[in-house]
Design a protein around this motif. Structure first.
Motif: not given
Length: 106
Positions: A35-41, A43
């Protein structure tokens, strides 16, 4: 050949285990990752360290090189568990492990 297969299996298992351990200790699970974006992963990964070319080396000038000869062919030192523990103690949460397999297959 059996030794090479065992080494390849051990390196693969260690890489997967390190990745899963890092992800789980960072609170990332496969369910939450979906459920996360690549940027969130990225981070969530935190501070990262690159093992470099240690397992990405090739050694085409030696007949039947050993795994250690391949790993150290470009001037790297052998990767050890204590090295990775020191990286963790230094504050790194994620380790990038680039690997080239073709020199380890036959």
């Amino acid at each position: 050949m059996k030794f090479m297969k065992k080494l390849l299996s051990a390196v693969t298992a260690a890489a997967i285990g390190a990745t899963m351990t890092t992800a789980l200790s960072a609170g990332v699970s496969t369910a939450s990752a979906a459920s996360k974006t690549a940027v969130e992963l990225v981070e969530d990964m935190g501070l990262g360290w690159n093992l470099g070319n240690a397992l990405d080396c090739t050694n085409t000038w030696t007949d039947s090189p050993t795994p250690e000869q391949i790993e150290t062919a470009w001037g790297n030192i052998s990767t050890t568990e204590s090295m990775i523990k020191e990286v963790k103690k230094a504050g790194f949460n994620t380790v990038r492990i680039p690997v080239t397999w073709w020199d380890m297959t036959g």
